[in-house]
Each structure stands twice: as C-alpha cells, then as structure tokens.
Design a protein around this motif. Structure first.
Motif, mmCIF file in Angstrom:
data_model
loop_
_atom_site.group_PDB
_atom_site.id
_atom_site.type_symbol
_atom_site.label_atom_id
_atom_site.label_comp_id
_atom_site.label_asym_id
_atom_site.label_seq_id
_atom_site.Cartn_x
_atom_site.Cartn_y
_atom_site.Cartn_z
ATOM 1 N N LEU A 66 50.561 46.978 52.291
ATOM 2 C CA LEU A 66 49.226 46.961 51.706
ATOM 3 C C LEU A 66 48.933 45.573 51.178
ATOM 4 O O LEU A 66 49.782 44.957 50.537
ATOM 5 C CB LEU A 66 49.155 47.944 50.543
ATOM 6 C CG LEU A 66 48.898 49.392 50.913
ATOM 7 C CD1 LEU A 66 48.595 50.182 49.669
ATOM 8 C CD2 LEU A 66 47.729 49.468 51.867
ATOM 9 N N ALA A 67 47.738 45.078 51.452
ATOM 10 C CA ALA A 67 47.336 43.771 50.957
ATOM 11 C C ALA A 67 46.461 43.948 49.733
ATOM 12 O O ALA A 67 45.531 44.753 49.733
ATOM 13 C CB ALA A 67 46.575 43.022 52.039
ATOM 14 N N VAL A 68 46.775 43.194 48.683
ATOM 15 C CA VAL A 68 45.886 43.137 47.525
ATOM 16 C C VAL A 68 45.119 41.833 47.650
ATOM 17 O O VAL A 68 45.718 40.761 47.765
ATOM 18 C CB VAL A 68 46.674 43.181 46.209
ATOM 19 C CG1 VAL A 68 45.738 43.070 45.022
ATOM 20 C CG2 VAL A 68 47.499 44.450 46.118
ATOM 21 N N VAL A 69 43.803 41.909 47.677
ATOM 22 C CA VAL A 69 43.013 40.715 47.977
ATOM 23 C C VAL A 69 41.961 40.430 46.913
ATOM 24 O O VAL A 69 41.486 41.334 46.230
ATOM 25 C CB VAL A 69 42.307 40.841 49.345
ATOM 26 C CG1 VAL A 69 43.311 40.907 50.468
ATOM 27 C CG2 VAL A 69 41.397 42.054 49.368
ATOM 28 N N VAL A 70 41.619 39.138 46.795
ATOM 29 C CA VAL A 70 40.540 38.706 45.908
ATOM 30 C C VAL A 70 39.665 37.715 46.677
ATOM 31 O O VAL A 70 39.957 37.359 47.819
ATOM 32 C CB VAL A 70 41.079 38.038 44.619
ATOM 33 C CG1 VAL A 70 41.813 39.037 43.749
ATOM 34 C CG2 VAL A 70 41.962 36.857 44.959
ATOM 35 N N HIS A 71 38.602 37.270 46.016
ATOM 36 C CA HIS A 71 37.694 36.293 46.617
ATOM 37 C C HIS A 71 38.402 34.943 46.757
ATOM 38 O O HIS A 71 39.197 34.570 45.897
ATOM 39 C CB HIS A 71 36.456 36.173 45.722
ATOM 40 C CG HIS A 71 35.337 35.417 46.349
ATOM 41 N ND1 HIS A 71 35.200 34.062 46.227
ATOM 42 C CD2 HIS A 71 34.309 35.836 47.112
ATOM 43 C CE1 HIS A 71 34.122 33.666 46.887
ATOM 44 N NE2 HIS A 71 33.564 34.731 47.439
ATOM 45 N N PRO A 72 38.095 34.177 47.820
ATOM 46 C CA PRO A 72 38.759 32.870 47.995
ATOM 47 C C PRO A 72 38.538 31.914 46.819
ATOM 48 O O PRO A 72 39.372 31.045 46.572
ATOM 49 C CB PRO A 72 38.096 32.305 49.257
ATOM 50 C CG PRO A 72 37.480 33.456 49.949
ATOM 51 C CD PRO A 72 37.240 34.535 48.952
ATOM 52 N N ASP A 73 37.430 32.059 46.095
ATOM 53 C CA ASP A 73 37.161 31.176 44.950
ATOM 54 C C ASP A 73 37.918 31.596 43.690
ATOM 55 O O ASP A 73 37.799 30.944 42.653
ATOM 56 C CB ASP A 73 35.664 31.148 44.624
ATOM 57 C CG ASP A 73 34.874 30.430 45.702
ATOM 58 O OD1 ASP A 73 35.516 29.787 46.559
ATOM 59 O OD2 ASP A 73 33.641 30.529 45.689
ATOM 60 N N VAL A 115 34.684 42.405 48.810
ATOM 61 C CA VAL A 115 35.524 41.430 48.118
ATOM 62 C C VAL A 115 35.121 40.016 48.525
ATOM 63 O O VAL A 115 35.044 39.119 47.682
ATOM 64 C CB VAL A 115 37.022 41.676 48.404
ATOM 65 C CG1 VAL A 115 37.866 40.643 47.686
ATOM 66 C CG2 VAL A 115 37.420 43.069 47.955
ATOM 67 N N SER A 116 34.830 39.811 49.816
ATOM 68 C CA SER A 116 34.503 38.450 50.238
ATOM 69 C C SER A 116 33.143 38.024 49.700
ATOM 70 O O SER A 116 32.828 36.844 49.665
ATOM 71 C CB SER A 116 34.528 38.341 51.766
ATOM 72 O OG SER A 116 33.530 39.160 52.316
ATOM 73 N N GLY A 117 32.323 38.973 49.259
ATOM 74 C CA GLY A 117 31.008 38.619 48.736
ATOM 75 C C GLY A 117 30.947 38.536 47.227
ATOM 76 O O GLY A 117 29.900 38.216 46.674
ATOM 77 N N SER A 118 32.042 38.836 46.532
ATOM 78 C CA SER A 118 31.984 38.858 45.071
ATOM 79 C C SER A 118 33.111 38.023 44.488
ATOM 80 O O SER A 118 34.282 38.318 44.708
ATOM 81 C CB SER A 118 32.127 40.294 44.548
ATOM 82 O OG SER A 118 31.378 41.179 45.331
ATOM 83 N N LYS A 119 32.740 36.994 43.740
ATOM 84 C CA LYS A 119 33.744 36.098 43.182
ATOM 85 C C LYS A 119 34.719 36.843 42.282
ATOM 86 O O LYS A 119 35.890 36.502 42.207
ATOM 87 C CB LYS A 119 33.055 34.989 42.388
ATOM 88 C CG LYS A 119 34.035 33.909 41.968
ATOM 89 C CD LYS A 119 33.363 32.736 41.284
ATOM 90 C CE LYS A 119 34.453 31.768 40.793
ATOM 91 N NZ LYS A 119 33.933 30.774 39.873
ATOM 92 N N TYR A 120 34.251 37.867 41.589
ATOM 93 C CA TYR A 120 35.120 38.593 40.668
ATOM 94 C C TYR A 120 35.597 39.912 41.267
ATOM 95 O O TYR A 120 35.924 40.854 40.567
ATOM 96 C CB TYR A 120 34.406 38.793 39.323
ATOM 97 C CG TYR A 120 34.043 37.458 38.714
ATOM 98 C CD1 TYR A 120 35.015 36.681 38.109
ATOM 99 C CD2 TYR A 120 32.730 36.955 38.791
ATOM 100 C CE1 TYR A 120 34.710 35.432 37.585
ATOM 101 C CE2 TYR A 120 32.416 35.715 38.274
ATOM 102 C CZ TYR A 120 33.408 34.949 37.668
ATOM 103 O OH TYR A 120 33.107 33.720 37.155
#
Lengths: 309, 292
Positions: free
Chosen positions: A110-117, A199-204
């Motif tokens: 499973l990948a836990v991911v956040v925004h690139p910024d 996720v890719s559209g939201s910095k937080y």
C-alpha cells in the motif's frame, strides 16, 4: 393445473441440479480463503474460464484462517492466503493426511501519498497514521499540526478507498488494528483515479491506495515512507518483496492440496495462474513477482505434481 | 367511424398522460417505503439535526445536513453565477442585438444545455479547478466552487432563453410608452421590461435552481465525495445526488440500512425539487395575466 406446473418445475429443478452435479464432479475447482487474494484468483478464474468454459471454479471468501480450516479438512482444492500457513494449521492438515504445496503468487503493498509540494512529511510512523485514521479521529483530528506540532496548521484532506474495497480492509487492519475500522469523514471512492485526482490537486491532501497505482501516477504524487518500528522505509518493489516495508506489505499465497491433482483442471489452473500472473496482476492492482521467481514457483509446483503421480 | 377513431385517439392520449402520473406515483411509493424502513431505525430528529453523515463507517452518523449543505452550496454558487450572466444575455438579445444575431445566438446558447453533464464534470475537474488554483492558493482538488461555476454555465441557457422569451413577450406598447417618456434603452430595459417580465424571469430562475439541485454528474466528479457541513467553497463537499451515486455503485447489500440511506436522501431531494416546482407553477399562475 397448478399442481402440474409445480410438479413440472420441481422435476426441472431436480433434473437441472443433477446435471450440474455431474459437471462439478468432473472438473470443478473449489477455492476458499483470503479476501485480499480473492480479486487475484477471481481474475485468474475468469480468464481461465474463457480458455476452458467447461470448468466451474467456485471461490469462497472466508478469510485466510477460515480458508486454511477448510483446506486442512480437505474440503477445498486450493486455499487463498495472505500469510504463510501456521504451525497449528499444518498440524491439522497432517492429522487428516493432507499434503500440499504453497506458492507465492503476488505481492501486495500500500502506498501512502501526499501532494508533491508537501515538504514537511517524508515519513509516517504507524502511530501517526493510526492517529489520523482511527474511528476516534472522526471530527477531532482535523489539521496536520494535531498529528505532529511541527507540521502546518492546515486542514488534512483525506482520501481513501471505499469501505467495500479489500485495500480499505487491509489498511485498517494493519494500521488501526481492526479490519474495516476507520473514521468516516474522508473522501472515499472505489475509483483510484478519484483518489489520485484528490491528492494531486490538494496541497494538504493525504491518501492511500495500492502501490501499483502509485507507480502509474508518480509524477503527480509524493510517496511517503512508513516507519513500522525499524526506521523509515519507502515502499518499492524491493522493500515490498522482502517485507521490510511493514506493516503495509505482504506476499500473497495459494496452497494446493495434493489429492486435488487427480483433477487435471487443477493443474491446468495453477499453471495458468503462474503464467498469467505478471500480466493480470497489474489490472487488479497487485505486484507481480519477478520472472525468475515465477519460474521458481512453477518448478516447485512441477516437482510437487511429479512427486504425487 | 370517425367517432370511434376520435374516441380511440382520445383514450390513447389519456393513457399516455396516466403513464406519467403512474410513474411519478410509483417513484414516490418506492421512495416512501424504503425511507419509512430507514426512519424506523434512525429517528427523524437525528436525521435532521446530526451534523455528520457517515453511514458506511464504524462510527455511524445519519445527519442529512452535510449533504444538504453541499447541495445548497453548489446550487447557490451556480445560481449566483448564472442569474446575472443569463439575465444580461437575455436583455442583450431581446433589446439590443440585431434580429439576425438573435436568430443565431439563441440556438447556440441552447447548445450549452445539450453538452452531456459528465463532460461538464471533467471540464470542471481538469480545466476550471487548476485554473482557479492559480489565483486561489489552497483550493482543494475537489471543491464546490469549481463544480458550482461549471454548473452555472450549464444552467445559463435555462435562464437566458426563458427570460428572453418573457422579455420578448412584453407588449411593445410598454416599450413605446417608456421611450415616449424620454427613457434611455438601459432605463427601459431595467425599469420597465424586467419588472414587466418578472414572472417569466423568476420561473426561469426557479427551474434553473431545480435543475442545479438535482444535478449529479458534475458534482459527483468535481465537488468531491466527502460529506461535510461547511459553507467554505474551497474544500470538498458531497451533495445528496453524489452520495446516491456513490452508494449505488458500491457493494452495499440490498435491504441493509446503508442501502436505505439512499432512499432517505432521495426523498429529501425529491421534497426540495417538488417544492420548487410547485412554487414555480404558483408564480406562473399568479403573474401570468398581468400584462395581457
């Protein structure tokens, strides 16, 4: 008149059942076990049916433990398992004179991911993830700095798979401790595209889904490592395979009963499984083993077939 | 012979009219039965006052307010965008534009209503949201603002076209009288014609609101799927319609309480659109003969 119809219908049902039974005796394959492995085996069975429409594959979902219980009593041909067979389960199989072989068929990560910024998180501890996702967090854990004071005072936007997905069960079991137990105030979707978009559209933003899916979208997302007690580990083919990416990775198995090899369809099915796994696994969101490993599993199975002839 | 034909046609027409009524009654019946089963388990007061909606999760809450606020918020944004734009368009077409221009622009505008809403949804998600993010930092990938604006674009033709019809139908004597009193075109348009056509304009707006509240694909795709009680247009929300889609597509077992929630949500939605339609019917009747 009514009676005639009912009698006729009953006769038809009996006849239909009888007919069915005949078919099941000759070429049916019965499988039971883990819900995590189920999608893989189900996909395989569907493809296998395309090649050989006379085969009747039934797949139950009793969980790994439940599957091994039936397997140990010789009630099913194949057991789906998301962990190796346990000592006490081996003992039961021995009592019932059941010999078997276990094959690794896939890896699940499973990948836990956040925004690139997102530049404040590179690693989550299991405790932090639990704090964010457990049911008690609903309505109370709302901002990043509530999890760790060094993180920004901004709302965490959470994205995760829907309650009907195996990924959701798996994540909640590994992180919260109980399968299906989670907070309810997050964006839940069975469609992984929605989660990637979110996720890719939201910095937080913060989300999780099958690692295979991250690979396709790695330019839009940032992968976060997970610290299961032995330092920060990023999930990758390597760390998922050697199980250092804990607790969010594990190999998946199928176990085959030796007496089921009398049914040539079972042998065909397992061979088909190992051959098709590399291509079909991607579709269902799991990690295939390497080509060599599949060869090794295939050799293991061939030996097993030979030794039982 | 002719008489029989006449009767046959009459009956056929009657049957087709009855079919629509029967379908409506059937829908109301199904909604009510399932919703009734739902409300036997979940008290109505919880449904109306609870501020969380998490029927699928461990901590179950059955408050319709987050879904309702999502629905009303997106609809409000859509209307706030579509009414000024749609009204300006209708006034321009009816009072300023040359006749030939009117003939071409009207069907072109109505084409907006013919775009499939799923296309609008992706337009909102992949074009409008990234565009808005360039000057609204912190705008979430799913948000009610972008969904609302695009929904506004979708309902512009409802407002512009119906309002234009209403403005066009205002008797010329009123225009002439206004010009005769020395009014400018602008004064005539806003002080005489708009009030005179107000019933038609209001009805067009109500129809547009009704359409916005029931709209599904745009909000399901672009507004997110997270029920939350908020008036902040930058965060994900979930509307009643989006929730119904989400549950219908999932693996929720028939006959379970989770399954019944969509009927409870559905009946709430139905009540809202029904009230709006009734209101528009009343208004149309009330103002219809004022200037004729």
């Amino acid at each position: 008149m009514k009676k005639v119809i009912i009698t006729g219908a009953m006769a038809f049902i009996v006849f239909a059942c009888g007919n069915n039974k005949k078919e099941t005796d000759s070429s049916a394959i019965s499988i039971d076990g883990s819900s995590t492995v189920y999608p893989v085996t189900e996909a395989m069975a569907e493809e296998f049916r395309n090649e050989d429409p006379n085969v009747n594959v039934t797949i139950g979902v009793s969980g790994t433990g439940g599957g091994f219980k039936k397997f140990g009593r010789g009630e099913v041909d194949i057991a789906n398992a998301s962990r190796p067979i346990k000592e006490e389960e081996i003992a039961i199989a021995k009592e019932n004179n059941i010999t078997y072989v276990g094959l690794e068929v896939a890896y699940d990560g499973l990948a836990v991911v956040v925004h690139p910024d997102n530049d404040w998180v590179t690693c989550f501890t299991v405790e932090e993830l639990k704090k964010i996702w457990e049911p008690g967090a609903q309505g109370t854990i709302k901002t990043w700095n509530q999890v760790n004071p060094d993180w920004p005072n901004e709302e965490i936007l959470l994205f995760g798979p829907g309650v009907a997905s195996g990924t959701f069960d798996y994540f909640t079991e590994a992180i919260v401790g109980k399968s299906g137990s989670s907070r309810g105030d997050f964006t839940a979707s069975e469609d992984d595209n929605v989660l990637v978009q979110g996720v890719s559209g939201s910095k937080y933003g913060l989300g999780f889904f099958g690692l295979a899916y991250f690979e396709e979208n790695k330019d839009k997302l940032k992968l976060v490592g997970v610290d299961g007690g032995e330092g920060c580990i990023l999930p990758s083919l390597e760390t998922v395979k050697n199980s250092t990416y804990a607790p969010l990775s594990r190999p998946l198995y199928i176990y085959i009963n030796s007496s089921s090899l009398k049914n040539p369809k079972v042998i065909d099915f397992v061979n088909f499984y190992l051959e098709q796994a590399p291509t079909l696994l991607e579709d269902v969101g799991y990690f295939p083993l390497s080509v060599e490993e599949y060869k090794a599993q295939k050799a293991k199975f061939d030996d097993f077939v030979k030794s039982n002839n | 012979m002719k008489r029989i034909k006449e009767v046959a046609i009459e009956k056929t027409l009657l049957v087709s009219a009855l079919v629509t009524i029967a379908v409506t009654l059937g829908i109301i019946l199904v909604l009510s039965i399932e919703a009734f089963n739902f409300f036997r388990v979940v008290p109505l007061t919880d449904f109306i006052t609870d501020t969380q909606w998490t029927p699928l999760f461990t901590e179950k809450h059955f408050g319709i307010l987050p879904l309702l606020s999502g629905t009303l918020l997106t609809s409000f944004i859509a209307i706030a965008f579509a009414v000024p734009v749609g009204l300006s368009i209708s006034i321009y077409i009816s009072e300023y534009a040359p006749k030939s221009f009117r003939k071409t622009i009207k069907p072109a505008l109505e084409l907006l209503a013919a775009v499939p809403t799923v296309v609008y949804g992706f337009f909102a998600l992949t074009v409008v949201t990234p565009f808005l993010q360039t000057f609204i930092p912190g705008l979430s990938g799913f948000n009610s603002l972008s969904a609302g604006l695009v929904m506004g674009i979708m309902i512009i033709p409802f407002i512009s076209s119906l309002s234009e019809d209403a403005l066009h139908a205002v008797p010329n004597s009123l225009r002439e009288a206004s010009y005769g009193m020395g009014s400018t075109r602008l004064q005539t348009a806003f002080k005489v014609l708009v009030p005179a056509a107000s019933s038609g304009i209001i009805v067009s707006i109500i129809l547009a609101v009704s359409r916005a509240i029931g709209e599904t694909m745009i909000v399901a795709i672009a507004a997110g799927q997270q029920p939350r009680l908020t008036l902040d247009p930058t965060v994900p929300v979930e509307t009643i319609t989006a929730y119904i889609v989400q549950v219908s597509l999932g693996d929720v077992g028939h006959g379970t309480l989770e399954y019944q929630t969509i009927f409870a949500a559905g009946i709430t939605l139905f009540i809202f659109t029904f009230l709006l339609n009734t209101l528009s019917y009343r208004l149309r009747k009330k103002f219809a003969e004022k200037y004729e």
